[in-house]
Design a protein around this motif. Structure first.
Motif, PDB file in Angstrom:
ATOM      1  N   GLU A 149    -122.105  16.539 -24.966  1.00  0.00           N
ATOM      2  CA  GLU A 149    -122.718  17.699 -25.609  1.00  0.00           C
ATOM      3  C   GLU A 149    -123.940  18.157 -24.819  1.00  0.00           C
ATOM      4  OE1 GLU A 149    -124.183  19.068 -30.065  1.00  0.00           O
ATOM      5  OE2 GLU A 149    -124.077  16.944 -29.610  1.00  0.00           O
ATOM      6  N   LYS A 150    -124.189  19.468 -24.867  1.00  0.00           N
ATOM      7  CA  LYS A 150    -125.362  20.007 -24.184  1.00  0.00           C
ATOM      8  C   LYS A 150    -126.096  20.967 -25.099  1.00  0.00           C
ATOM      9  CE  LYS A 150    -122.915  23.683 -21.741  1.00  0.00           C
ATOM     10  NZ  LYS A 150    -122.582  24.234 -20.426  1.00  0.00           N
ATOM     11  N   ILE A 151    -127.357  21.172 -24.776  1.00  0.00           N
ATOM     12  CA  ILE A 151    -128.189  22.131 -25.497  1.00  0.00           C
ATOM     13  C   ILE A 151    -128.982  22.902 -24.457  1.00  0.00           C
ATOM     14  CG2 ILE A 151    -130.064  20.471 -25.871  1.00  0.00           C
ATOM     15  CD1 ILE A 151    -130.490  21.876 -28.608  1.00  0.00           C
ATOM     16  N   SER A 152    -129.096  24.204 -24.671  1.00  0.00           N
ATOM     17  CA  SER A 152    -129.818  25.059 -23.725  1.00  0.00           C
ATOM     18  C   SER A 152    -130.884  25.855 -24.450  1.00  0.00           C
ATOM     19  CB  SER A 152    -128.858  26.040 -23.041  1.00  0.00           C
ATOM     20  OG  SER A 152    -127.913  25.358 -22.267  1.00  0.00           O
ATOM     21  N   TYR A 153    -131.963  26.103 -23.743  1.00  0.00           N
ATOM     22  CA  TYR A 153    -133.039  26.964 -24.229  1.00  0.00           C
ATOM     23  C   TYR A 153    -133.241  28.051 -23.186  1.00  0.00           C
ATOM     24  CZ  TYR A 153    -133.866  22.995 -27.302  1.00  0.00           C
ATOM     25  OH  TYR A 153    -133.704  21.983 -28.217  1.00  0.00           O
ATOM     26  N   VAL A 154    -133.263  29.307 -23.626  1.00  0.00           N
ATOM     27  CA  VAL A 154    -133.347  30.453 -22.722  1.00  0.00           C
ATOM     28  C   VAL A 154    -134.510  31.332 -23.165  1.00  0.00           C
ATOM     29  CG1 VAL A 154    -132.123  32.467 -21.814  1.00  0.00           C
ATOM     30  CG2 VAL A 154    -130.849  30.393 -22.397  1.00  0.00           C
ATOM     31  N   GLU A 155    -135.248  31.859 -22.201  1.00  0.00           N
ATOM     32  CA  GLU A 155    -136.390  32.705 -22.524  1.00  0.00           C
ATOM     33  C   GLU A 155    -136.599  33.739 -21.426  1.00  0.00           C
ATOM     34  OE1 GLU A 155    -138.578  34.087 -25.118  1.00  0.00           O
ATOM     35  OE2 GLU A 155    -137.907  32.071 -25.598  1.00  0.00           O
ATOM     36  N   ARG A 156    -137.118  34.878 -21.821  1.00  0.00           N
ATOM     37  CA  ARG A 156    -137.486  35.925 -20.863  1.00  0.00           C
ATOM     38  C   ARG A 156    -138.846  35.583 -20.284  1.00  0.00           C
ATOM     39  NH1 ARG A 156    -135.695  40.648 -19.668  1.00  0.00           N
ATOM     40  NH2 ARG A 156    -134.310  40.778 -21.452  1.00  0.00           N
ATOM     41  N   LEU A 157    -138.970  35.684 -18.981  1.00  0.00           N
ATOM     42  CA  LEU A 157    -140.236  35.391 -18.308  1.00  0.00           C
ATOM     43  C   LEU A 157    -141.108  36.631 -18.254  1.00  0.00           C
ATOM     44  CD1 LEU A 157    -138.901  33.353 -15.276  1.00  0.00           C
ATOM     45  CD2 LEU A 157    -139.751  32.480 -17.453  1.00  0.00           C
ATOM     46  N   ALA A 158    -142.399  36.439 -18.479  1.00  0.00           N
ATOM     47  CA  ALA A 158    -143.351  37.545 -18.368  1.00  0.00           C
ATOM     48  C   ALA A 158    -143.923  37.524 -16.956  1.00  0.00           C
ATOM     49  CB  ALA A 158    -144.456  37.403 -19.408  1.00  0.00           C
ATOM     50  N   SER A 159    -143.202  38.124 -16.032  1.00  0.00           N
ATOM     51  CA  SER A 159    -143.585  38.065 -14.624  1.00  0.00           C
ATOM     52  C   SER A 159    -144.116  39.395 -14.098  1.00  0.00           C
ATOM     53  CB  SER A 159    -142.387  37.620 -13.786  1.00  0.00           C
ATOM     54  OG  SER A 159    -141.316  38.523 -13.954  1.00  0.00           O
ATOM     55  N   ASP A 160    -144.315  40.365 -14.967  1.00  0.00           N
ATOM     56  CA  ASP A 160    -144.729  41.700 -14.529  1.00  0.00           C
ATOM     57  C   ASP A 160    -146.070  41.709 -13.798  1.00  0.00           C
ATOM     58  OD1 ASP A 160    -142.426  42.650 -15.654  1.00  0.00           O
ATOM     59  OD2 ASP A 160    -143.388  43.331 -17.498  1.00  0.00           O
ATOM     60  N   ASN A 161    -146.954  40.780 -14.141  1.00  0.00           N
ATOM     61  CA  ASN A 161    -148.294  40.769 -13.540  1.00  0.00           C
ATOM     62  C   ASN A 161    -148.373  39.896 -12.292  1.00  0.00           C
ATOM     63  OD1 ASN A 161    -149.253  42.473 -15.550  1.00  0.00           O
ATOM     64  ND2 ASN A 161    -149.740  40.761 -16.889  1.00  0.00           N
ATOM     65  N   LEU A 162    -147.253  39.364 -11.837  1.00  0.00           N
ATOM     66  CA  LEU A 162    -147.263  38.501 -10.663  1.00  0.00           C
ATOM     67  C   LEU A 162    -147.039  39.312  -9.400  1.00  0.00           C
ATOM     68  CD1 LEU A 162    -145.099  35.504 -11.918  1.00  0.00           C
ATOM     69  CD2 LEU A 162    -147.594  35.683 -11.860  1.00  0.00           C
ATOM     70  N   SER A 163    -147.727  38.924  -8.358  1.00  0.00           N
ATOM     71  CA  SER A 163    -147.504  39.537  -7.049  1.00  0.00           C
ATOM     72  C   SER A 163    -146.177  39.049  -6.496  1.00  0.00           C
ATOM     73  CB  SER A 163    -148.627  39.143  -6.083  1.00  0.00           C
ATOM     74  OG  SER A 163    -149.867  39.562  -6.573  1.00  0.00           O
ATOM     75  N   THR A 164    -145.601  39.812  -5.588  1.00  0.00           N
ATOM     76  CA  THR A 164    -144.386  39.375  -4.921  1.00  0.00           C
ATOM     77  C   THR A 164    -144.660  38.060  -4.211  1.00  0.00           C
ATOM     78  OG1 THR A 164    -143.597  41.625  -4.612  1.00  0.00           O
ATOM     79  CG2 THR A 164    -142.713  39.967  -3.126  1.00  0.00           C
ATOM     80  N   GLY A 165    -143.768  37.116  -4.351  1.00  0.00           N
ATOM     81  CA  GLY A 165    -143.935  35.836  -3.670  1.00  0.00           C
ATOM     82  C   GLY A 165    -143.168  34.725  -4.346  1.00  0.00           C
ATOM     83  N   GLU A 166    -143.310  33.534  -3.762  1.00  0.00           N
ATOM     84  CA  GLU A 166    -142.646  32.352  -4.290  1.00  0.00           C
ATOM     85  C   GLU A 166    -143.554  31.653  -5.291  1.00  0.00           C
ATOM     86  OE1 GLU A 166    -141.322  29.703  -1.240  1.00  0.00           O
ATOM     87  OE2 GLU A 166    -139.686  31.029  -0.659  1.00  0.00           O
ATOM     88  N   TYR A 167    -142.940  31.233  -6.384  1.00  0.00           N
ATOM     89  CA  TYR A 167    -143.634  30.501  -7.430  1.00  0.00           C
ATOM     90  C   TYR A 167    -142.765  29.321  -7.842  1.00  0.00           C
ATOM     91  CZ  TYR A 167    -146.515  34.691  -7.902  1.00  0.00           C
ATOM     92  OH  TYR A 167    -147.356  35.739  -7.658  1.00  0.00           O
ATOM     93  N   LYS A 168    -143.378  28.361  -8.503  1.00  0.00           N
ATOM     94  CA  LYS A 168    -142.609  27.255  -9.065  1.00  0.00           C
ATOM     95  C   LYS A 168    -142.410  27.533 -10.546  1.00  0.00           C
ATOM     96  CE  LYS A 168    -143.643  22.961  -8.109  1.00  0.00           C
ATOM     97  NZ  LYS A 168    -144.278  21.613  -8.150  1.00  0.00           N
ATOM     98  N   LEU A 169    -141.165  27.490 -10.989  1.00  0.00           N
ATOM     99  CA  LEU A 169    -140.824  27.649 -12.394  1.00  0.00           C
ATOM    100  C   LEU A 169    -140.483  26.269 -12.940  1.00  0.00           C
ATOM    101  CD1 LEU A 169    -140.062  29.282 -14.937  1.00  0.00           C
ATOM    102  CD2 LEU A 169    -137.785  29.545 -13.922  1.00  0.00           C
ATOM    103  N   VAL A 170    -141.174  25.867 -14.003  1.00  0.00           N
ATOM    104  CA  VAL A 170    -140.957  24.562 -14.615  1.00  0.00           C
ATOM    105  C   VAL A 170    -140.416  24.776 -16.021  1.00  0.00           C
ATOM    106  CG1 VAL A 170    -142.010  22.358 -15.259  1.00  0.00           C
ATOM    107  CG2 VAL A 170    -142.913  23.641 -13.303  1.00  0.00           C
ATOM    108  N   GLY A 171    -139.257  24.202 -16.298  1.00  0.00           N
ATOM    109  CA  GLY A 171    -138.692  24.202 -17.645  1.00  0.00           C
ATOM    110  C   GLY A 171    -138.950  22.844 -18.266  1.00  0.00           C
ATOM    111  N   ILE A 172    -139.396  22.837 -19.515  1.00  0.00           N
ATOM    112  CA  ILE A 172    -139.787  21.594 -20.177  1.00  0.00           C
ATOM    113  C   ILE A 172    -139.117  21.518 -21.545  1.00  0.00           C
ATOM    114  CG2 ILE A 172    -141.733  20.212 -21.027  1.00  0.00           C
ATOM    115  CD1 ILE A 172    -143.506  22.110 -19.201  1.00  0.00           C
TER     116      ILE A 172
END
Length: 98
Positions: free
Chosen positions: A57-80
């Motif tokens: 069995e699996k369970i998933s959590y999904v969310e929209r990211l608020a990234s509008d204020n971020l500059s173009t570039g690489e970031y680390k996304l951490v799911g917890i």
């Protein structure tokens, strides 16, 4: 959109205990600096809870990211998954400023 999924790959059921109504969180980091957290400013119930995952069995959590204020570039996304035990998964992602 971001998601974190737990899959019970074992042969026995697994339990995850939660200290509150919060089940997950997402964090965006620029290097070591946290620049956005999904749960920031949110309130969660104080009720404890348990999620039981049967084998396969699996369970998933999904969310929209608020990234509008971020500059173009690489970031680390951490799911917890905020239970006990806590699970974390991170990926490097590219945000493009529109």
């Amino acid at each position: 959109m971001a998601s974190i999924t737990l899959l019970n790959e074992g042969d026995v059921e697994e339990e995850i205990f939660f200290k509150s109504g919060q089940r997950y969180d997402f964090v965006i980091k620029d290097g070591d600096q946290e620049v956005w957290r999904w749960s920031e400013g949110k309130m969660f119930t104080m009720a404890t809870g348990t999620v039981t995952l049967e084998p396969g069995e699996k369970i998933s959590y999904v969310e929209r990211l608020a990234s509008d204020n971020l500059s173009t570039g690489e970031y680390k996304l951490v799911g917890i998954v905020t239970g006990s035990p806590e699970y974390r998964e991170s990926r490097v992602v590219l945000f493009r400023n529109k």
